[in-house]
Design a protein around this motif. Structure first.
Motif, PDB file in Angstrom:
ATOM      1  N   LEU A  86      24.230  10.542   7.532  1.00  0.00           N
ATOM      2  CA  LEU A  86      23.599  10.678   8.737  1.00  0.00           C
ATOM      3  C   LEU A  86      23.948  10.210  10.353  1.00  0.00           C
ATOM      4  O   LEU A  86      24.367   9.074  10.934  1.00  0.00           O
ATOM      5  CB  LEU A  86      22.132  10.144   8.013  1.00  0.00           C
ATOM      6  N   ARG A  87      23.029  10.876  11.250  1.00  0.00           N
ATOM      7  CA  ARG A  87      22.874  10.543  12.665  1.00  0.00           C
ATOM      8  C   ARG A  87      21.972  10.371  12.713  1.00  0.00           C
ATOM      9  O   ARG A  87      21.241  11.090  12.775  1.00  0.00           O
ATOM     10  CB  ARG A  87      23.985  11.292  13.829  1.00  0.00           C
ATOM     11  N   ALA A  88      21.188   9.038  13.774  1.00  0.00           N
ATOM     12  CA  ALA A  88      20.195   9.276  13.856  1.00  0.00           C
ATOM     13  C   ALA A  88      19.135   9.288  15.566  1.00  0.00           C
ATOM     14  O   ALA A  88      20.417   8.041  16.087  1.00  0.00           O
ATOM     15  CB  ALA A  88      19.064   7.998  13.334  1.00  0.00           C
ATOM     16  N   SER A  89      18.851   9.303  15.978  1.00  0.00           N
ATOM     17  CA  SER A  89      17.838   9.152  17.579  1.00  0.00           C
ATOM     18  C   SER A  89      16.541   9.159  17.056  1.00  0.00           C
ATOM     19  O   SER A  89      15.991  10.350  17.233  1.00  0.00           O
ATOM     20  CB  SER A  89      18.812  10.309  18.411  1.00  0.00           C
ATOM     21  N   ARG A  90      16.160   8.640  18.913  1.00  0.00           N
ATOM     22  CA  ARG A  90      15.250   8.891  19.524  1.00  0.00           C
ATOM     23  C   ARG A  90      14.740  10.029  19.590  1.00  0.00           C
ATOM     24  O   ARG A  90      15.172  10.432  20.242  1.00  0.00           O
ATOM     25  CB  ARG A  90      14.662   7.745  19.410  1.00  0.00           C
ATOM     26  N   VAL A  91      13.516  11.043  19.150  1.00  0.00           N
ATOM     27  CA  VAL A  91      12.874  12.079  19.921  1.00  0.00           C
ATOM     28  C   VAL A  91      11.410  12.400  20.592  1.00  0.00           C
ATOM     29  O   VAL A  91      11.343  11.280  19.781  1.00  0.00           O
ATOM     30  CB  VAL A  91      13.264  12.935  19.207  1.00  0.00           C
ATOM     31  N   ARG A  92      10.887  12.661  21.411  1.00  0.00           N
ATOM     32  CA  ARG A  92       9.679  12.951  21.621  1.00  0.00           C
ATOM     33  C   ARG A  92       9.336  14.229  21.157  1.00  0.00           C
ATOM     34  O   ARG A  92       9.634  14.896  22.263  1.00  0.00           O
ATOM     35  CB  ARG A  92       9.237  12.459  23.000  1.00  0.00           C
ATOM     36  N   LEU A  93       8.715  14.458  20.448  1.00  0.00           N
ATOM     37  CA  LEU A  93       7.953  15.916  20.345  1.00  0.00           C
ATOM     38  C   LEU A  93       6.358  16.062  20.052  1.00  0.00           C
ATOM     39  O   LEU A  93       5.700  15.332  19.259  1.00  0.00           O
ATOM     40  CB  LEU A  93       8.858  15.980  18.350  1.00  0.00           C
ATOM     41  N   PHE A  94       6.165  17.288  21.098  1.00  0.00           N
ATOM     42  CA  PHE A  94       4.806  17.092  21.615  1.00  0.00           C
ATOM     43  C   PHE A  94       3.659  15.503  21.320  1.00  0.00           C
ATOM     44  O   PHE A  94       2.858  15.561  20.785  1.00  0.00           O
ATOM     45  CB  PHE A  94       4.074  18.100  20.321  1.00  0.00           C
ATOM     46  N   PHE A  95       4.140  14.740  22.306  1.00  0.00           N
ATOM     47  CA  PHE A  95       3.661  14.214  22.709  1.00  0.00           C
ATOM     48  C   PHE A  95       3.511  12.011  21.704  1.00  0.00           C
ATOM     49  O   PHE A  95       2.454  11.784  21.423  1.00  0.00           O
ATOM     50  CB  PHE A  95       2.369  14.312  23.432  1.00  0.00           C
ATOM     51  N   ARG A  96       4.273  13.279  20.571  1.00  0.00           N
ATOM     52  CA  ARG A  96       4.812  11.696  19.350  1.00  0.00           C
ATOM     53  C   ARG A  96       6.184  11.499  19.399  1.00  0.00           C
ATOM     54  O   ARG A  96       6.659  12.546  19.283  1.00  0.00           O
ATOM     55  CB  ARG A  96       4.138  12.231  17.856  1.00  0.00           C
ATOM     56  N   ASP A  97       6.183  10.041  19.051  1.00  0.00           N
ATOM     57  CA  ASP A  97       7.772   9.681  19.314  1.00  0.00           C
ATOM     58  C   ASP A  97       8.212   9.990  17.554  1.00  0.00           C
ATOM     59  O   ASP A  97       7.030   9.230  16.691  1.00  0.00           O
ATOM     60  CB  ASP A  97       7.730   8.130  18.907  1.00  0.00           C
ATOM     61  N   PHE A  98       9.039  10.325  16.965  1.00  0.00           N
ATOM     62  CA  PHE A  98      10.403  10.942  16.163  1.00  0.00           C
ATOM     63  C   PHE A  98      11.422  10.205  15.875  1.00  0.00           C
ATOM     64  O   PHE A  98      11.904   9.753  16.960  1.00  0.00           O
ATOM     65  CB  PHE A  98       9.795  11.629  15.939  1.00  0.00           C
ATOM     66  N   VAL A 124      15.251   3.192   8.039  1.00  0.00           N
ATOM     67  CA  VAL A 124      16.896   2.663   8.545  1.00  0.00           C
ATOM     68  C   VAL A 124      17.053   0.816   8.036  1.00  0.00           C
ATOM     69  O   VAL A 124      18.135   0.704   7.841  1.00  0.00           O
ATOM     70  CB  VAL A 124      16.541   2.471  10.008  1.00  0.00           C
ATOM     71  N   ARG A 125      15.743  -0.064   7.057  1.00  0.00           N
ATOM     72  CA  ARG A 125      15.730  -1.402   7.382  1.00  0.00           C
ATOM     73  C   ARG A 125      16.364  -1.245   5.907  1.00  0.00           C
ATOM     74  O   ARG A 125      17.319  -2.241   5.759  1.00  0.00           O
ATOM     75  CB  ARG A 125      14.622  -1.702   7.894  1.00  0.00           C
ATOM     76  N   ALA A 126      16.569  -0.431   5.168  1.00  0.00           N
ATOM     77  CA  ALA A 126      16.510  -0.059   3.357  1.00  0.00           C
ATOM     78  C   ALA A 126      18.879  -0.146   4.260  1.00  0.00           C
ATOM     79  O   ALA A 126      19.093   0.450   2.959  1.00  0.00           O
ATOM     80  CB  ALA A 126      16.114   0.551   3.010  1.00  0.00           C
ATOM     81  N   SER A 127      19.544   0.721   5.332  1.00  0.00           N
ATOM     82  CA  SER A 127      20.355   0.832   5.019  1.00  0.00           C
ATOM     83  C   SER A 127      21.084   0.010   5.244  1.00  0.00           C
ATOM     84  O   SER A 127      20.751  -1.085   5.854  1.00  0.00           O
ATOM     85  CB  SER A 127      20.387   1.919   6.898  1.00  0.00           C
ATOM     86  N   PRO A 128      22.572   0.000   4.856  1.00  0.00           N
ATOM     87  CA  PRO A 128      23.982  -0.671   5.022  1.00  0.00           C
ATOM     88  C   PRO A 128      24.006  -0.994   6.716  1.00  0.00           C
ATOM     89  O   PRO A 128      23.996  -0.111   7.099  1.00  0.00           O
ATOM     90  CB  PRO A 128      24.776  -0.085   4.226  1.00  0.00           C
ATOM     91  N   ALA A 129      24.135  -2.519   7.082  1.00  0.00           N
ATOM     92  CA  ALA A 129      24.267  -3.033   8.080  1.00  0.00           C
ATOM     93  C   ALA A 129      25.589  -1.552   8.861  1.00  0.00           C
ATOM     94  O   ALA A 129      26.247  -1.154   8.020  1.00  0.00           O
ATOM     95  CB  ALA A 129      25.165  -3.956   8.095  1.00  0.00           C
ATOM     96  N   GLY A 130      25.310  -1.846  10.327  1.00  0.00           N
ATOM     97  CA  GLY A 130      26.017  -0.210  11.249  1.00  0.00           C
ATOM     98  C   GLY A 130      25.345   0.227  11.283  1.00  0.00           C
ATOM     99  O   GLY A 130      25.800   1.286  12.164  1.00  0.00           O
ATOM    100  N   PHE A 131      24.148   1.089  10.661  1.00  0.00           N
ATOM    101  CA  PHE A 131      23.120   1.683  10.736  1.00  0.00           C
ATOM    102  C   PHE A 131      22.584   1.412  11.540  1.00  0.00           C
ATOM    103  O   PHE A 131      21.811   1.155  11.313  1.00  0.00           O
ATOM    104  CB  PHE A 131      23.032   2.638   9.700  1.00  0.00           C
ATOM    105  N   ALA A 132      22.235   2.508  12.670  1.00  0.00           N
ATOM    106  CA  ALA A 132      21.427   2.633  14.108  1.00  0.00           C
ATOM    107  C   ALA A 132      20.817   3.609  14.665  1.00  0.00           C
ATOM    108  O   ALA A 132      21.551   4.783  14.124  1.00  0.00           O
ATOM    109  CB  ALA A 132      21.961   1.732  14.610  1.00  0.00           C
ATOM    110  N   ILE A 133      18.968   3.469  14.838  1.00  0.00           N
ATOM    111  CA  ILE A 133      19.121   4.820  15.188  1.00  0.00           C
ATOM    112  C   ILE A 133      19.559   5.114  17.007  1.00  0.00           C
ATOM    113  O   ILE A 133      19.175   3.380  17.595  1.00  0.00           O
ATOM    114  CB  ILE A 133      17.382   4.573  15.225  1.00  0.00           C
ATOM    115  N   ASP A 134      19.539   5.576  17.002  1.00  0.00           N
ATOM    116  CA  ASP A 134      20.631   6.078  18.803  1.00  0.00           C
ATOM    117  C   ASP A 134      19.160   6.098  20.071  1.00  0.00           C
ATOM    118  O   ASP A 134      18.004   7.244  19.240  1.00  0.00           O
ATOM    119  CB  ASP A 134      21.210   6.701  19.320  1.00  0.00           C
ATOM    120  N   ALA A 135      19.265   5.521  20.975  1.00  0.00           N
ATOM    121  CA  ALA A 135      18.403   5.429  22.057  1.00  0.00           C
ATOM    122  C   ALA A 135      17.894   6.487  22.217  1.00  0.00           C
ATOM    123  O   ALA A 135      18.785   7.763  22.189  1.00  0.00           O
ATOM    124  CB  ALA A 135      18.484   4.696  23.060  1.00  0.00           C
TER     125      ALA A 135
END
Length: 135
Positions: A86-98, A124-135
């Motif tokens: 998995l890779r995770a990144s913040r997005v805005r869809l229809f005026f909501r944060d996802f 994501v708090r349950a993930s191992p250290a090192g997994f992060a959500i990109d800005a």
């Protein structure tokens, strides 16, 4: 009644196929009972299909779990994706944060889905250290 059930299952199968759910479920099937924190009646967006308040999502040290409630689960089996895929990144869809999760493995890009930001951050708090959500 049987005609309605057949129609309902057909539409559910088409949506699960178009959303990419069936592909991810074939590639990342959940095996057995999920052990970890879960959130019921959650929502997500798979491709162009919104699954509103009909999902159970969970996370543990090994990965992210997603299942849909019965009767949709008949054509949409549960998914378990390891964090390493998995890779995770913040997005805005229809005026909501996802947070959009993209699924990758040795075969390349396998699909993506978006969860509401607060729910994703909690998982994501349950993930191992090192997994992060990109800005």
């Amino acid at each position: 009644m049987p005609a309605f059930a057949g129609f309902f299952l057909s539409i559910s199968w088409i949506l699960a196929s178009l959303s990419g759910w069936r592909h991810l479920a074939a590639r990342y099937p959940a095996s057995g009972e999920f052990v970890g924190e879960t959130h019921g009646f959650s929502s997500a967006r798979f491709g162009w299909v919104n699954y509103n308040h009909c999902l159970t999502v969970g996370a543990n040290r090994d990965g992210l779990f997603v299942s849909v409630i019965f009767p949709f689960s008949v054509v949409s089996p549960p998914i378990f994706v390891p964090w390493k895929s998995l890779r995770a990144s913040r997005v805005r869809l229809f005026f909501r944060d996802f947070v959009e999760f993209e699924v990758f493995d040795v075969g390349g890009h396998q699909g993506q889905f978006a969860l509401p930001r607060r729910l994703a951050e909690d998982l994501v708090r349950a993930s191992p250290a090192g997994f992060a959500i990109d800005a």
